[in-house]
Design a protein around this motif. Structure first.
Motif, PDB file in Angstrom:
ATOM      1  N   GLY A  36      61.036  67.314  54.852  1.00 55.68           N
ATOM      2  CA  GLY A  36      60.461  66.389  53.874  1.00 55.68           C
ATOM      3  C   GLY A  36      60.240  64.986  54.404  1.00 55.68           C
ATOM      4  O   GLY A  36      60.065  64.048  53.624  1.00 55.68           O
ATOM      5  N   ASN A  37      60.253  64.823  55.722  1.00 58.17           N
ATOM      6  CA  ASN A  37      60.055  63.485  56.300  1.00 58.17           C
ATOM      7  C   ASN A  37      58.632  62.990  56.041  1.00 58.17           C
ATOM      8  O   ASN A  37      57.760  63.750  55.651  1.00 58.17           O
ATOM      9  CB  ASN A  37      60.361  63.497  57.803  1.00 58.17           C
ATOM     10  CG  ASN A  37      59.321  64.269  58.589  1.00 58.17           C
ATOM     11  OD1 ASN A  37      58.182  63.849  58.725  1.00 58.17           O
ATOM     12  ND2 ASN A  37      59.728  65.423  59.130  1.00 58.17           N
ATOM     13  N   SER A  38      58.409  61.710  56.294  1.00 56.94           N
ATOM     14  CA  SER A  38      57.069  61.135  56.080  1.00 56.94           C
ATOM     15  C   SER A  38      56.364  60.837  57.407  1.00 56.94           C
ATOM     16  O   SER A  38      55.598  59.893  57.512  1.00 56.94           O
ATOM     17  CB  SER A  38      57.173  59.860  55.230  1.00 56.94           C
ATOM     18  OG  SER A  38      58.019  58.923  55.864  1.00 56.94           O
ATOM     19  N   MET A  39      56.635  61.696  58.400  1.00 61.77           N
ATOM     20  CA  MET A  39      56.009  61.548  59.705  1.00 61.77           C
ATOM     21  C   MET A  39      54.494  61.648  59.585  1.00 61.77           C
ATOM     22  O   MET A  39      53.972  62.511  58.891  1.00 61.77           O
ATOM     23  CB  MET A  39      56.526  62.654  60.637  1.00 61.77           C
ATOM     24  CG  MET A  39      55.815  62.734  61.970  1.00 61.77           C
ATOM     25  SD  MET A  39      56.475  64.018  63.079  1.00 61.77           S
ATOM     26  CE  MET A  39      56.902  65.366  62.001  1.00 61.77           C
ATOM     27  N   ARG A  40      53.819  60.773  60.289  1.00 59.69           N
ATOM     28  CA  ARG A  40      52.356  60.751  60.291  1.00 59.69           C
ATOM     29  C   ARG A  40      51.837  61.555  61.482  1.00 59.69           C
ATOM     30  O   ARG A  40      52.388  61.494  62.571  1.00 59.69           O
ATOM     31  CB  ARG A  40      51.900  59.294  60.386  1.00 59.69           C
ATOM     32  CG  ARG A  40      50.449  59.089  60.550  1.00 59.69           C
ATOM     33  CD  ARG A  40      49.773  59.003  59.217  1.00 59.69           C
ATOM     34  NE  ARG A  40      48.347  58.791  59.481  1.00 59.69           N
ATOM     35  CZ  ARG A  40      47.515  58.340  58.618  1.00 59.69           C
ATOM     36  NH1 ARG A  40      47.913  58.052  57.406  1.00 59.69           N
ATOM     37  NH2 ARG A  40      46.261  58.183  58.914  1.00 59.69           N
ATOM     38  N   THR A  41      50.772  62.329  61.246  1.00 58.92           N
ATOM     39  CA  THR A  41      50.024  62.963  62.326  1.00 58.92           C
ATOM     40  C   THR A  41      48.563  62.590  62.120  1.00 58.92           C
ATOM     41  O   THR A  41      48.203  61.934  61.146  1.00 58.92           O
ATOM     42  CB  THR A  41      50.206  64.495  62.338  1.00 58.92           C
ATOM     43  OG1 THR A  41      49.794  65.021  61.086  1.00 58.92           O
ATOM     44  CG2 THR A  41      51.651  64.892  62.617  1.00 58.92           C
ATOM     45  N   GLY A  42      47.704  63.008  63.035  1.00 60.40           N
ATOM     46  CA  GLY A  42      46.306  62.601  62.968  1.00 60.40           C
ATOM     47  C   GLY A  42      46.162  61.249  63.645  1.00 60.40           C
ATOM     48  O   GLY A  42      46.632  61.053  64.759  1.00 60.40           O
ATOM     49  N   GLU A  43      45.530  60.287  62.970  1.00 54.27           N
ATOM     50  CA  GLU A  43      45.395  58.949  63.519  1.00 54.27           C
ATOM     51  C   GLU A  43      46.612  58.120  63.123  1.00 54.27           C
ATOM     52  O   GLU A  43      46.938  57.996  61.952  1.00 54.27           O
ATOM     53  CB  GLU A  43      44.106  58.292  63.020  1.00 54.27           C
ATOM     54  CG  GLU A  43      43.749  57.055  63.785  1.00 54.27           C
ATOM     55  CD  GLU A  43      42.312  56.608  63.589  1.00 54.27           C
ATOM     56  OE1 GLU A  43      42.049  55.413  63.791  1.00 54.27           O
ATOM     57  OE2 GLU A  43      41.451  57.444  63.229  1.00 54.27           O
ATOM     58  N   ILE A  44      47.290  57.557  64.126  1.00 54.38           N
ATOM     59  CA  ILE A  44      48.518  56.799  63.906  1.00 54.38           C
ATOM     60  C   ILE A  44      48.193  55.304  63.900  1.00 54.38           C
ATOM     61  O   ILE A  44      47.559  54.795  64.825  1.00 54.38           O
ATOM     62  CB  ILE A  44      49.563  57.100  65.003  1.00 54.38           C
ATOM     63  CG1 ILE A  44      49.792  58.611  65.149  1.00 54.38           C
ATOM     64  CG2 ILE A  44      50.870  56.363  64.718  1.00 54.38           C
ATOM     65  CD1 ILE A  44      50.302  59.322  63.933  1.00 54.38           C
ATOM     66  N   TYR A  45      48.636  54.632  62.843  1.00 48.67           N
ATOM     67  CA  TYR A  45      48.425  53.199  62.657  1.00 48.67           C
ATOM     68  C   TYR A  45      49.757  52.466  62.799  1.00 48.67           C
ATOM     69  O   TYR A  45      50.820  53.055  62.591  1.00 48.67           O
ATOM     70  CB  TYR A  45      47.904  52.925  61.239  1.00 48.67           C
ATOM     71  CG  TYR A  45      46.532  53.451  60.953  1.00 48.67           C
ATOM     72  CD1 TYR A  45      45.435  52.604  60.969  1.00 48.67           C
ATOM     73  CD2 TYR A  45      46.323  54.803  60.655  1.00 48.67           C
ATOM     74  CE1 TYR A  45      44.166  53.078  60.680  1.00 48.67           C
ATOM     75  CE2 TYR A  45      45.059  55.290  60.382  1.00 48.67           C
ATOM     76  CZ  TYR A  45      43.978  54.423  60.395  1.00 48.67           C
ATOM     77  OH  TYR A  45      42.725  54.903  60.133  1.00 48.67           O
ATOM     78  N   PRO A  46      49.712  51.160  63.087  1.00 50.73           N
ATOM     79  CA  PRO A  46      50.952  50.381  63.084  1.00 50.73           C
ATOM     80  C   PRO A  46      51.700  50.556  61.758  1.00 50.73           C
ATOM     81  O   PRO A  46      51.094  50.701  60.706  1.00 50.73           O
ATOM     82  CB  PRO A  46      50.458  48.938  63.255  1.00 50.73           C
ATOM     83  CG  PRO A  46      49.191  49.094  64.044  1.00 50.73           C
ATOM     84  CD  PRO A  46      48.553  50.349  63.489  1.00 50.73           C
ATOM     85  N   THR A  47      52.994  50.575  61.836  1.00 50.56           N
ATOM     86  CA  THR A  47      53.994  50.769  60.774  1.00 50.56           C
ATOM     87  C   THR A  47      54.192  52.232  60.396  1.00 50.56           C
ATOM     88  O   THR A  47      55.133  52.538  59.657  1.00 50.56           O
ATOM     89  CB  THR A  47      53.749  49.933  59.494  1.00 50.56           C
ATOM     90  OG1 THR A  47      52.645  50.457  58.760  1.00 50.56           O
ATOM     91  CG2 THR A  47      53.582  48.450  59.809  1.00 50.56           C
ATOM     92  N   ASN A  48      53.336  53.152  60.889  1.00 52.31           N
ATOM     93  CA  ASN A  48      53.530  54.568  60.589  1.00 52.31           C
ATOM     94  C   ASN A  48      54.806  55.094  61.241  1.00 52.31           C
ATOM     95  O   ASN A  48      55.209  54.643  62.317  1.00 52.31           O
ATOM     96  CB  ASN A  48      52.361  55.413  61.094  1.00 52.31           C
ATOM     97  CG  ASN A  48      51.103  55.287  60.273  1.00 52.31           C
ATOM     98  OD1 ASN A  48      50.022  55.613  60.738  1.00 52.31           O
ATOM     99  ND2 ASN A  48      51.201  54.832  59.041  1.00 52.31           N
ATOM    100  N   LEU A  49      55.431  56.068  60.597  1.00 52.78           N
ATOM    101  CA  LEU A  49      56.559  56.801  61.150  1.00 52.78           C
ATOM    102  C   LEU A  49      55.985  57.914  62.015  1.00 52.78           C
ATOM    103  O   LEU A  49      55.184  58.726  61.533  1.00 52.78           O
ATOM    104  CB  LEU A  49      57.402  57.384  60.010  1.00 52.78           C
ATOM    105  CG  LEU A  49      58.713  58.045  60.396  1.00 52.78           C
ATOM    106  CD1 LEU A  49      59.693  57.012  60.947  1.00 52.78           C
ATOM    107  CD2 LEU A  49      59.318  58.744  59.173  1.00 52.78           C
TER     108      LEU A  49
END
Length: 190
Positions: free
Chosen positions: A29-42
């Motif tokens: 259930g984490n909020s990890m980002r995939t795809g395009e990664i922006y500053p402040t993303n996990l």
């Protein structure tokens, strides 16, 4: 400068897929980002745990010393001299797994850069803990000929075989910051 990068998890990139799946198992259930990664993303990073290199989650950017915004990059040429970066560079290095990084040309066209023939690109960085949260920055250096026509800076690229030295060996890591970066392939991004 490196202001965005990609982390695509297509089936043909088993290296990235394995990292993402391991973190999903470790942190359901984490909020990890995939795809395009922006500053402040996990996002995923690789770092040391005892003698092992493990994937962990970290947020991109150190809090800005002026109070608002984040610092996402550090210059390889001066990071060791800067109080904000010195200890992290010396003691908390990491590798950022990506499927390329983005830069924009003068006509505002987006380019994605990768190592030729590779689907995974590792970037050199370091982290610190801020209020119990791991935060990282990406090191940049002067652009080599493969990117100089688009931007005058580029991330410090870590060939897969150099990751262990980067993370565990301070002398080799600091020496690597002075080396010429490998040539990259420019893929026009949509």
């Amino acid at each position: 400068m490196c202001g965005r990068y990609s982390l695509f998890t297509e089936q043909d990139n088993q290296e990235i897929l394995k990292i993402v799946q391991e973190l999903d198992r470790k942190y359901p259930g984490n909020s990890m980002r995939t795809g395009e990664i922006y500053p402040t993303n996990l996002a995923p990073v690789l770092l040391a745990e005892e003698e092992q290199i493990i994937p962990e989650l970290s947020s991109w950017g150190f809090p800005h010393f002026r109070g608002s915004g984040v610092i996402i990059n550090a210059r390889a040429e001066t990071a060791e001299e800067k109080r904000m970066f010195r200890d992290s560079l010396l003691f908390r290095r990491l590798a950022v797994p990506t499927t390329g990084f983005y830069e924009w040309d003068r006509e505002k066209k987006k380019h994605r850069f990768l190592l030729p023939g590779e689907s995974t690109l590792y970037l050199a960085g370091f982290y610190k803990l801020v209020k119990g949260e791991r935060r990282y920055v990406i090191l940049t250096t002067a652009a080599n000929d493969s990117i100089a026509n688009i931007h005058d800076r580029m991330p410090v690229i870590l060939p897969r075989k150099r990751i262990r030295d980067w993370i565990f060996d301070t002398d080799r890591a600091l020496g690597y910051l002075k080396e010429k970066m490998p040539a990259l392939e420019d893929r026009k991004a949509e």
